[in-house]
Design a protein around this motif. Structure first.
Motif, PDB file in Angstrom:
ATOM      1  N   GLU A 138      49.101  36.258  33.491  1.00  0.00           N
ATOM      2  CA  GLU A 138      48.522  36.947  32.352  1.00  0.00           C
ATOM      3  C   GLU A 138      47.390  37.883  32.818  1.00  0.00           C
ATOM      4  O   GLU A 138      47.342  39.045  32.449  1.00  0.00           O
ATOM      5  CB  GLU A 138      47.945  35.869  31.405  1.00  0.00           C
ATOM      6  CG  GLU A 138      47.828  36.307  29.961  1.00  0.00           C
ATOM      7  CD  GLU A 138      49.171  36.659  29.370  1.00  0.00           C
ATOM      8  OE1 GLU A 138      50.125  35.888  29.545  1.00  0.00           O
ATOM      9  OE2 GLU A 138      49.256  37.711  28.750  1.00  0.00           O
ATOM     10  N   HIS A 139      46.523  37.350  33.665  1.00  0.00           N
ATOM     11  CA  HIS A 139      45.383  38.128  34.141  1.00  0.00           C
ATOM     12  C   HIS A 139      45.850  39.271  35.003  1.00  0.00           C
ATOM     13  O   HIS A 139      45.326  40.363  34.947  1.00  0.00           O
ATOM     14  CB  HIS A 139      44.439  37.241  34.947  1.00  0.00           C
ATOM     15  CG  HIS A 139      43.644  36.310  34.070  1.00  0.00           C
ATOM     16  ND1 HIS A 139      42.924  36.763  33.001  1.00  0.00           N
ATOM     17  CD2 HIS A 139      43.499  34.975  34.104  1.00  0.00           C
ATOM     18  CE1 HIS A 139      42.360  35.742  32.404  1.00  0.00           C
ATOM     19  NE2 HIS A 139      42.697  34.619  33.056  1.00  0.00           N
ATOM     20  N   GLU A 147      47.029  41.969  32.821  1.00  0.00           N
ATOM     21  CA  GLU A 147      45.902  42.658  32.189  1.00  0.00           C
ATOM     22  C   GLU A 147      45.239  43.592  33.187  1.00  0.00           C
ATOM     23  O   GLU A 147      44.935  44.731  32.896  1.00  0.00           O
ATOM     24  CB  GLU A 147      44.891  41.612  31.726  1.00  0.00           C
ATOM     25  CG  GLU A 147      44.791  41.524  30.200  1.00  0.00           C
ATOM     26  CD  GLU A 147      43.752  40.498  29.826  1.00  0.00           C
ATOM     27  OE1 GLU A 147      44.048  39.301  29.968  1.00  0.00           O
ATOM     28  OE2 GLU A 147      42.667  40.903  29.406  1.00  0.00           O
ATOM     29  N   ASN A 194      37.743  27.189  34.871  1.00  0.00           N
ATOM     30  CA  ASN A 194      36.879  27.813  33.877  1.00  0.00           C
ATOM     31  C   ASN A 194      35.992  28.877  34.516  1.00  0.00           C
ATOM     32  O   ASN A 194      35.890  29.995  34.020  1.00  0.00           O
ATOM     33  CB  ASN A 194      36.010  26.720  33.222  1.00  0.00           C
ATOM     34  CG  ASN A 194      35.471  27.177  31.881  1.00  0.00           C
ATOM     35  OD1 ASN A 194      35.838  28.240  31.411  1.00  0.00           O
ATOM     36  ND2 ASN A 194      34.611  26.382  31.286  1.00  0.00           N
ATOM     37  N   THR A 202      36.492  30.428  37.312  1.00  0.00           N
ATOM     38  CA  THR A 202      37.320  31.543  37.789  1.00  0.00           C
ATOM     39  C   THR A 202      37.665  32.473  36.635  1.00  0.00           C
ATOM     40  O   THR A 202      37.596  33.690  36.750  1.00  0.00           O
ATOM     41  CB  THR A 202      38.614  31.027  38.438  1.00  0.00           C
ATOM     42  OG1 THR A 202      38.284  29.986  39.328  1.00  0.00           O
ATOM     43  CG2 THR A 202      39.328  32.124  39.176  1.00  0.00           C
ATOM     44  N   ASN A 203      37.983  31.815  35.508  1.00  0.00           N
ATOM     45  CA  ASN A 203      38.266  32.584  34.301  1.00  0.00           C
ATOM     46  C   ASN A 203      37.119  33.517  33.952  1.00  0.00           C
ATOM     47  O   ASN A 203      37.318  34.696  33.670  1.00  0.00           O
ATOM     48  CB  ASN A 203      38.469  31.624  33.123  1.00  0.00           C
ATOM     49  CG  ASN A 203      39.947  31.430  32.856  1.00  0.00           C
ATOM     50  OD1 ASN A 203      40.765  32.147  33.411  1.00  0.00           O
ATOM     51  ND2 ASN A 203      40.270  30.482  32.014  1.00  0.00           N
ATOM     52  N   LEU A 204      35.928  32.934  33.994  1.00  0.00           N
ATOM     53  CA  LEU A 204      34.743  33.721  33.638  1.00  0.00           C
ATOM     54  C   LEU A 204      34.577  34.893  34.588  1.00  0.00           C
ATOM     55  O   LEU A 204      34.269  36.009  34.185  1.00  0.00           O
ATOM     56  CB  LEU A 204      33.499  32.831  33.682  1.00  0.00           C
ATOM     57  CG  LEU A 204      33.383  31.838  32.515  1.00  0.00           C
ATOM     58  CD1 LEU A 204      32.190  30.917  32.721  1.00  0.00           C
ATOM     59  CD2 LEU A 204      33.260  32.597  31.194  1.00  0.00           C
ATOM     60  N   VAL A 252      36.941  36.411  36.343  1.00  0.00           N
ATOM     61  CA  VAL A 252      37.967  37.416  36.055  1.00  0.00           C
ATOM     62  C   VAL A 252      37.558  38.245  34.847  1.00  0.00           C
ATOM     63  O   VAL A 252      37.652  39.479  34.861  1.00  0.00           O
ATOM     64  CB  VAL A 252      39.344  36.752  35.824  1.00  0.00           C
ATOM     65  CG1 VAL A 252      40.339  37.762  35.262  1.00  0.00           C
ATOM     66  CG2 VAL A 252      39.884  36.170  37.110  1.00  0.00           C
ATOM     67  N   GLN A 253      37.036  37.520  33.825  1.00  0.00           N
ATOM     68  CA  GLN A 253      36.607  38.230  32.617  1.00  0.00           C
ATOM     69  C   GLN A 253      35.531  39.258  32.940  1.00  0.00           C
ATOM     70  O   GLN A 253      35.595  40.409  32.514  1.00  0.00           O
ATOM     71  CB  GLN A 253      36.070  37.227  31.601  1.00  0.00           C
ATOM     72  CG  GLN A 253      37.093  36.858  30.542  1.00  0.00           C
ATOM     73  CD  GLN A 253      36.618  35.697  29.703  1.00  0.00           C
ATOM     74  OE1 GLN A 253      35.410  35.457  29.603  1.00  0.00           O
ATOM     75  NE2 GLN A 253      37.567  34.988  29.112  1.00  0.00           N
ATOM     76  N   SER A 254      34.550  38.830  33.752  1.00  0.00           N
ATOM     77  CA  SER A 254      33.456  39.761  34.030  1.00  0.00           C
ATOM     78  C   SER A 254      33.952  40.930  34.872  1.00  0.00           C
ATOM     79  O   SER A 254      33.463  42.051  34.735  1.00  0.00           O
ATOM     80  CB  SER A 254      32.278  39.047  34.694  1.00  0.00           C
ATOM     81  OG  SER A 254      32.661  38.620  35.973  1.00  0.00           O
ATOM     82  N   LEU A 275      36.942  42.254  34.622  1.00  0.00           N
ATOM     83  CA  LEU A 275      37.633  43.153  33.695  1.00  0.00           C
ATOM     84  C   LEU A 275      36.624  44.017  32.934  1.00  0.00           C
ATOM     85  O   LEU A 275      36.839  45.213  32.741  1.00  0.00           O
ATOM     86  CB  LEU A 275      38.491  42.353  32.706  1.00  0.00           C
ATOM     87  CG  LEU A 275      39.732  41.702  33.330  1.00  0.00           C
ATOM     88  CD1 LEU A 275      40.474  40.872  32.315  1.00  0.00           C
ATOM     89  CD2 LEU A 275      40.649  42.765  33.920  1.00  0.00           C
ATOM     90  N   ILE A 276      35.509  43.359  32.561  1.00  0.00           N
ATOM     91  CA  ILE A 276      34.464  44.119  31.860  1.00  0.00           C
ATOM     92  C   ILE A 276      33.926  45.212  32.771  1.00  0.00           C
ATOM     93  O   ILE A 276      33.753  46.360  32.366  1.00  0.00           O
ATOM     94  CB  ILE A 276      33.321  43.172  31.403  1.00  0.00           C
ATOM     95  CG1 ILE A 276      33.844  42.281  30.276  1.00  0.00           C
ATOM     96  CG2 ILE A 276      32.096  43.958  30.937  1.00  0.00           C
ATOM     97  CD1 ILE A 276      32.974  41.081  29.979  1.00  0.00           C
TER      98      ILE A 276
END
Ligand SMILES: *[C@@H]1O[C@H](CO)[C@@H](O)[C@H](O)[C@H]1NC(C)=O
Ligand SMILES: *[C@@H]1O[C@H](CO)[C@@H](O)[C@H](O)[C@H]1NC(C)=O
Ligand SMILES: *[C@@H]1O[C@H](CO)[C@@H](O)[C@H](O)[C@H]1NC(C)=O
Ligand SMILES: *[C@@H]1O[C@H](CO)[C@@H](O)[C@H](O)[C@H]1NC(C)=O
Length: 452
Positions: free
Chosen positions: A7-8, A11, A100, A102-104, A106-108, A110-111
């Motif tokens: 998914e990531h 994205e 969790n 790692t998720n964070l 990846v999110q940052s 993407l930002i």
């Protein structure tokens, strides 16, 4: 977990497609490293946990028991299994936490990607702002313009930039003057000025939305093939930018002192008649002799660089060869004159990359234009470009290249060899009709692009 990574990745890919800079590539690499780590965590922790659990389970399976310590053994087994279960649970919790964080991350990332994309956008805006001139038509000519149907996979962008010569931005005052016109109205008649801008690298020019003035009494052109050798009527062009106001004046100019580009080119009854007709075995090659170096009919299309009034194209047309003639309007209306003869002029300078695809043309010819006035690097660009557009086995006829004797052996022969042309014919010599000093040389050459 795998599907979350997928998914990531999707994205991230999508975002990547929307931006183009190398910095974003670097970010993508970081992202990939993270994702790879994620997968590694999965491989080393996930399955090994399962194995541990399985082995714990099998090791502690109720084995054949003796009746006396039956319950004790069962209890011990249960106790041990419980202990292992507790350990496994904490392992799962740990894993969750890692996932969790790692998720964070990846999110940052993407930002951050999105932020960089915005930064690029604002840089584009700054480019428009760096044009100090307050001229909406100029801003609009440079772009970018949003694509009405959104992102285009062909360009990898949701915007388009009209092609405008980078040189335009270096001469902003002239550019501002050039771009002052009424949209939808009549274009200013400023050919000489516009061409000067072109020759400074503002090519193609950015004026796009006005109507060029039409000559007052324009008539239908002379029908082909008579048009090839007919001087067009004076009413076919606007004489505004030129010192001459008639073709007769241009014809007579050859008798005048002073330097004009292609001084005798407009006289279709004079020297133009004999050009490339006779092969003198030295610097003057004949078209028929050149065509004979190839199987009949295989020279069909080509380009004449700086072709003056179009006589080379006319002679080739008579032999069923289609030649496009590039020419500037230096000191005369060369483009209009060529077109009146029923031949194709293109208004591009020798600096511009040739607007043909690689391996397409059978012949490229150039007389007098390519010479030692061109800076070596620029000349090399042009020669490579000629090589590029010629098809394998195509011919480059370099006609009367002018230079000093020392440059011939020191610069130009090595340059032509470096580019990779094969010499079919080569003639060098001093030309005595110009009265220059004795170190001044010409060479003519038939150069072939190798077949392989
Ligand atoms: C279960 O086993 C652990 C160690 O494996 C031990 O510390 C604990 O006392 C045992 N519990 C009972 C009730 O035997
Ligand atoms: C993951 O992090 C968020 C925010 O820090 C937190 O609310 C959530 O409880 C965490 N989940 C786990 C499984 O640690
Ligand atoms: C040119 O083509 C025309 C029509 O195909 C033909 O009649 C003519 O002979 C050709 N001319 C030359 C010089 O090959
Ligand atoms: C260039 O070199 C050739 C061969 O070395 C020589 O014959 C010729 O005279 C030289 N030409 C000039 C103009 O120096």
């Amino acid at each position: 977990m795998g599907s979350a990574a997928e998914e990531h990745r999707k994205e991230a890919n999508q975002l990547q497609r929307q931006c183009g800079s190398s910095r974003k590539w670097k970010l993508k690499m970081i992202l990939l490293v993270i994702l790879t780590n994620l997968v590694t965590i999965y491989i080393f922790t996930g399955p090994s946990f399962n194995l541990k659990y399985l082995s714990a389970y099998t090791h502690n399976l109720p084995l054949p028991l003796t009746s006396s310590d039956h319950s004790t053994s069962l209890f011990n087994q249960l106790n041990s299994t419980t202990t292992q279960l507790v350990a496994s649970q904490s392992l799962i919790a740990e894993l969750h936490e890692t996932l969790n964080s790692t998720n964070l991350l990846v999110q940052s990332l993407l930002i951050e990607l999105a932020r960089q994309q915005e930064e690029q956008q604002s840089k584009d805006d700054q480019l428009s702002e760096s044009i100090k001139v307050d001229n909406d038509e100029l801003i609009s000519a440079i772009g970018p313009h949003k694509l009405p149907l959104g992102h285009s996979p062909r360009t990898g962008s949701n915007e388009v930039y009209p092609s405008v010569g980078a040189g335009c931005l270096r001469f902003q005052e002239e550019l501002a003057q050039y771009m002052k016109y009424e949209i939808g109205g009549e274009c200013p008649v400023d050919d000489v000025f516009a061409q000067r801008l072109m020759l400074k690298g503002c090519e193609p020019l950015p004026r796009r939305r006005c109507h060029p003035k039409s000559p007052a009494n324009y008539k239908e052109p002379t029908p082909f093939p008579d048009s090839l050798w007919t001087t067009p009527p004076d009413s076919s062009i606007i004489w505004d930018p030129y010192t001459c106001k008639s073709y007769q004046c241009l014809v007579n100019r050859k008798k005048l002192p002073g330097f004009y580009d292609c001084k005798d080119c407009f006289d279709l009854k004079g020297r133009e008649r004999s050009r490339w007709v006779v092969d003198n075995g030295r610097l003057d090659y004949g078209i028929d002799q050149v065509l004979k170096t190839k199987p009949p009919g295989t020279i069909r299309i080509g380009l004449d660089i700086g072709g003056g009034s179009g006589t080379f194209a006319a002679r080739m047309r008579e032999r069923n060869v289609t030649i496009i003639t590039s020419t500037m309007n230096l000191d005369g209306p060369f483009n209009s004159f060529i077109a009146s003869r029923g031949l194709i002029p293109i208004h591009v300078s020798v600096s511009e990359r040739l607007p043909f695809f690689e391996n397409t043309l059978d012949i490229v010819h150039s007389m007098h234009v390519l010479s030692n006035w061109i800076p070596d690097t620029m000349l090399e660009f042009t020669l490579y470009d000629i090589y590029r557009v010629l098809r394998p086995g195509g011919i480059f006829w370099l006609d009367h290249f002018f230079c000093y004797g020392s440059q011939l052996n020191g610069t130009y022969i090595p340059m032509l060899d470096r580019i990779g042309f094969k010499k079919l014919r080569w003639n060098a010599g001093m030309k005595h009709d110009r009265g220059f000093d004795r170190n001044e040389w010409y060479f003519s050459a038939l150069l072939e692009k190798p077949m392989t």
